[in-house]
Design a protein around this motif. Structure first.
Motif, mmCIF file in Angstrom:
data_model
loop_
_atom_site.group_PDB
_atom_site.id
_atom_site.type_symbol
_atom_site.label_atom_id
_atom_site.label_comp_id
_atom_site.label_asym_id
_atom_site.label_seq_id
_atom_site.Cartn_x
_atom_site.Cartn_y
_atom_site.Cartn_z
ATOM 1 N N LEU A 117 34.988 32.712 39.451
ATOM 2 C CA LEU A 117 34.499 34.261 39.293
ATOM 3 C C LEU A 117 33.353 34.347 40.245
ATOM 4 C CD1 LEU A 117 34.872 36.823 37.571
ATOM 5 C CD2 LEU A 117 33.085 35.865 35.959
ATOM 6 N N GLN A 118 33.415 35.372 40.905
ATOM 7 C CA GLN A 118 32.316 35.493 42.084
ATOM 8 C C GLN A 118 31.640 36.818 41.725
ATOM 9 O OE1 GLN A 118 34.988 36.058 45.351
ATOM 10 N NE2 GLN A 118 34.946 33.702 45.915
ATOM 11 N N TYR A 119 30.366 36.995 42.281
ATOM 12 C CA TYR A 119 29.461 38.157 42.282
ATOM 13 C C TYR A 119 29.281 38.305 43.488
ATOM 14 C CZ TYR A 119 26.202 41.799 41.426
ATOM 15 O OH TYR A 119 25.470 42.815 41.279
ATOM 16 N N HIS A 120 29.663 39.702 44.352
ATOM 17 C CA HIS A 120 29.397 40.096 45.627
ATOM 18 C C HIS A 120 28.141 40.858 45.599
ATOM 19 C CE1 HIS A 120 33.232 38.598 47.381
ATOM 20 N NE2 HIS A 120 33.482 38.583 46.025
ATOM 21 N N PHE A 121 27.181 40.647 46.416
ATOM 22 C CA PHE A 121 25.818 41.343 46.283
ATOM 23 C C PHE A 121 25.984 42.430 47.057
ATOM 24 C CE2 PHE A 121 24.877 36.859 45.666
ATOM 25 C CZ PHE A 121 23.855 36.952 44.635
ATOM 26 N N ASN A 122 26.700 42.732 48.157
ATOM 27 C CA ASN A 122 26.527 43.866 49.012
ATOM 28 C C ASN A 122 27.929 44.511 49.405
ATOM 29 O OD1 ASN A 122 24.909 46.037 50.188
ATOM 30 N ND2 ASN A 122 25.549 44.836 52.173
ATOM 31 N N PRO A 123 28.838 44.678 48.296
ATOM 32 C CA PRO A 123 30.239 44.664 48.612
ATOM 33 C C PRO A 123 30.654 46.164 49.522
ATOM 34 C CG PRO A 123 29.733 45.592 46.356
ATOM 35 C CD PRO A 123 28.544 44.834 46.951
ATOM 36 N N LYS A 124 29.623 47.119 49.707
ATOM 37 C CA LYS A 124 30.002 48.291 50.534
ATOM 38 C C LYS A 124 29.155 48.000 51.988
ATOM 39 C CE LYS A 124 32.029 50.343 47.253
ATOM 40 N NZ LYS A 124 33.415 50.807 47.408
ATOM 41 N N GLY A 125 28.720 46.868 52.277
ATOM 42 C CA GLY A 125 28.070 46.635 53.499
ATOM 43 C C GLY A 125 28.819 45.760 54.636
ATOM 44 N N LYS A 126 28.429 45.914 55.650
ATOM 45 C CA LYS A 126 29.325 45.093 56.804
ATOM 46 C C LYS A 126 28.899 43.795 56.286
ATOM 47 C CE LYS A 126 29.221 48.118 60.536
ATOM 48 N NZ LYS A 126 30.814 47.978 60.979
ATOM 49 N N ILE A 127 27.815 43.291 55.892
ATOM 50 C CA ILE A 127 27.712 41.801 55.613
ATOM 51 C C ILE A 127 27.488 41.648 54.023
ATOM 52 C CG2 ILE A 127 26.124 39.693 55.698
ATOM 53 C CD1 ILE A 127 25.059 40.831 58.497
ATOM 54 N N SER A 128 28.521 40.901 53.300
ATOM 55 C CA SER A 128 28.548 40.989 51.987
ATOM 56 C C SER A 128 28.725 39.215 51.369
ATOM 57 C CB SER A 128 30.043 41.517 51.703
ATOM 58 O OG SER A 128 29.935 41.475 50.236
ATOM 59 N N PRO A 129 27.372 38.912 50.840
ATOM 60 C CA PRO A 129 27.343 37.463 50.658
ATOM 61 C C PRO A 129 27.708 37.533 49.124
ATOM 62 C CG PRO A 129 25.178 38.446 50.582
ATOM 63 C CD PRO A 129 26.106 39.782 51.261
ATOM 64 N N TYR A 130 28.025 36.305 48.679
ATOM 65 C CA TYR A 130 28.431 36.171 47.046
ATOM 66 C C TYR A 130 28.305 34.544 46.790
ATOM 67 C CZ TYR A 130 32.432 33.930 49.702
ATOM 68 O OH TYR A 130 33.164 33.206 50.408
ATOM 69 N N VAL A 131 28.267 34.615 45.623
ATOM 70 C CA VAL A 131 28.189 33.385 44.637
ATOM 71 C C VAL A 131 29.306 33.364 43.794
ATOM 72 C CG1 VAL A 131 25.796 33.029 45.052
ATOM 73 C CG2 VAL A 131 26.530 34.000 43.138
ATOM 74 N N GLY A 132 29.828 32.069 43.449
ATOM 75 C CA GLY A 132 30.714 31.922 42.195
ATOM 76 C C GLY A 132 30.886 30.634 41.678
ATOM 77 N N ALA A 133 31.257 30.663 40.391
ATOM 78 C CA ALA A 133 31.593 29.349 39.736
ATOM 79 C C ALA A 133 32.761 29.483 39.238
ATOM 80 C CB ALA A 133 30.443 29.357 38.633
ATOM 81 N N GLY A 134 33.682 28.484 38.702
ATOM 82 C CA GLY A 134 34.465 28.108 37.956
ATOM 83 C C GLY A 134 35.214 26.829 37.543
ATOM 84 N N VAL A 135 36.313 26.625 37.547
ATOM 85 C CA VAL A 135 37.058 25.296 37.276
ATOM 86 C C VAL A 135 38.095 24.853 38.256
ATOM 87 C CG1 VAL A 135 36.715 25.919 34.735
ATOM 88 C CG2 VAL A 135 38.861 26.657 35.919
ATOM 89 N N ASN A 136 38.446 23.620 38.690
ATOM 90 C CA ASN A 136 39.315 23.087 39.235
ATOM 91 C C ASN A 136 40.266 22.001 38.357
ATOM 92 O OD1 ASN A 136 39.286 20.114 40.792
ATOM 93 N ND2 ASN A 136 40.064 21.597 42.049
ATOM 94 N N TYR A 137 41.440 21.794 38.946
ATOM 95 C CA TYR A 137 42.239 20.867 38.440
ATOM 96 C C TYR A 137 43.015 20.166 39.656
ATOM 97 C CZ TYR A 137 45.804 18.492 35.495
ATOM 98 O OH TYR A 137 46.463 17.425 35.083
ATOM 99 N N THR A 138 42.638 18.930 39.898
ATOM 100 C CA THR A 138 43.163 18.307 40.922
ATOM 101 C C THR A 138 44.275 17.310 40.646
ATOM 102 O OG1 THR A 138 41.173 18.275 41.978
ATOM 103 C CG2 THR A 138 42.604 16.504 42.849
ATOM 104 N N ILE A 139 45.399 17.514 41.383
ATOM 105 C CA ILE A 139 46.728 16.566 41.123
ATOM 106 C C ILE A 139 46.928 15.572 42.205
ATOM 107 C CG2 ILE A 139 49.112 16.802 41.251
ATOM 108 C CD1 ILE A 139 48.871 19.687 40.082
ATOM 109 N N PHE A 140 46.813 14.512 41.789
ATOM 110 C CA PHE A 140 47.030 13.346 42.956
ATOM 111 C C PHE A 140 48.591 13.119 43.015
ATOM 112 C CE2 PHE A 140 42.856 12.661 41.053
ATOM 113 C CZ PHE A 140 41.962 12.467 42.269
ATOM 114 N N TYR A 141 48.888 12.994 44.475
ATOM 115 C CA TYR A 141 50.470 12.763 44.667
ATOM 116 C C TYR A 141 50.682 12.124 46.078
ATOM 117 C CZ TYR A 141 50.364 16.905 47.984
ATOM 118 O OH TYR A 141 50.399 17.640 49.112
#
Length: 217
Positions: A117-141
């Motif tokens: 889930l991300q938050y975009h600080f400047n979505p209407k600008g030419k430069i739009s930084p963001y941060v995010g956090a979430g979950v991962n599920y890794t499958i080994f094969y």
């Protein structure tokens, strides 16, 4: 220096975005599709046991460069969910154990779908930084045991954090830079031809550095 990389990136990009002129870019309902090339650098630590007895040594996992595809859907101008898809290939070794200075444990593929889930600080600008956090599920094969007689990896959940920036090229296309950290633990069982298997608790905890382009629908 890795622990300062994400905060420094976000601070610098946010300050830069504040002085840029407003420009129509991301908005609620948009779908942003990105293709990246990523460099995956494991930040591994591990403990080994022969049966139930602790032994010296550690697991070593090499780095990998692969393509990645992700999809970001914007619920609001600032808030988006990103699904990250890709697969990575890694060579694995046991180092400094009673089995030898460096024992080849072959290679394995990882399929680590990640949702943030991300938050975009400047979505209407030419430069739009963001941060995010979430979950991962890794499958080994596709594992190859190398010098061992057999090896198995447990699939696992992990947490993920990210920071990045989209730089608008035109109304639809953008350039993207992204950094992710995934906290990933797995239990590994190695059949080394001994009376008991070698059991390893491995924290892979990779850093993922990506660069690519995005297209907004």
């Amino acid at each position: 220096m890795k622990k300062f990389a994400v905060p420094a990136l976000v601070a610098a990009l946010t300050m830069g975005a504040a002085v840029m002129p407003a420009h129509a870019e991301k908005a609620a309902g948009d779908l942003l599709v990105r293709g990246r090339v990523i460099y995956v650098q494991p930040d591994e630590s591990s403990s080994l046991k022969l049966g139930t007895t602790a032994i010296a040594g550690k697991a070593a996992v090499d780095s990998s460069v692969v393509p990645e595809l992700d999809f970001s859907y914007f619920f609001t101008d600032n808030l988006a969910a990103e699904l990250i898809l890709g697969t990575t290939h890694h060579n694995v070794a046991a180092k400094g154990s009673p089995l030898g200075a460096s024992v080849d444990l072959g290679d394995v593929w990882l399929l680590p779908p990640t949702l943030t889930l991300q938050y975009h600080f400047n979505p209407k600008g030419k430069i739009s930084p963001y941060v995010g956090a979430g979950v991962n599920y890794t499958i080994f094969y596709g594992d190859d045991p190398g010098a061992a007689k057999g090896i198995s990896y447990d699939n696992a959940f992990g947490l993920a954090a990210q920071a990045g920036v989209d730089i608008e090229l035109n109304d639809k296309w953008s350039l993207n830079f992204d950094v992710k950290k995934i906290w990933l633990d797995t239990d590994v069982k190695v059949n080394a031809g001994l009376a008991s298997p070698v059991n390893a608790k491995v924290d892979i905890d990779p850093w993922i550095f990506g660069v690519g382009v995005g297209y907004r629908f």
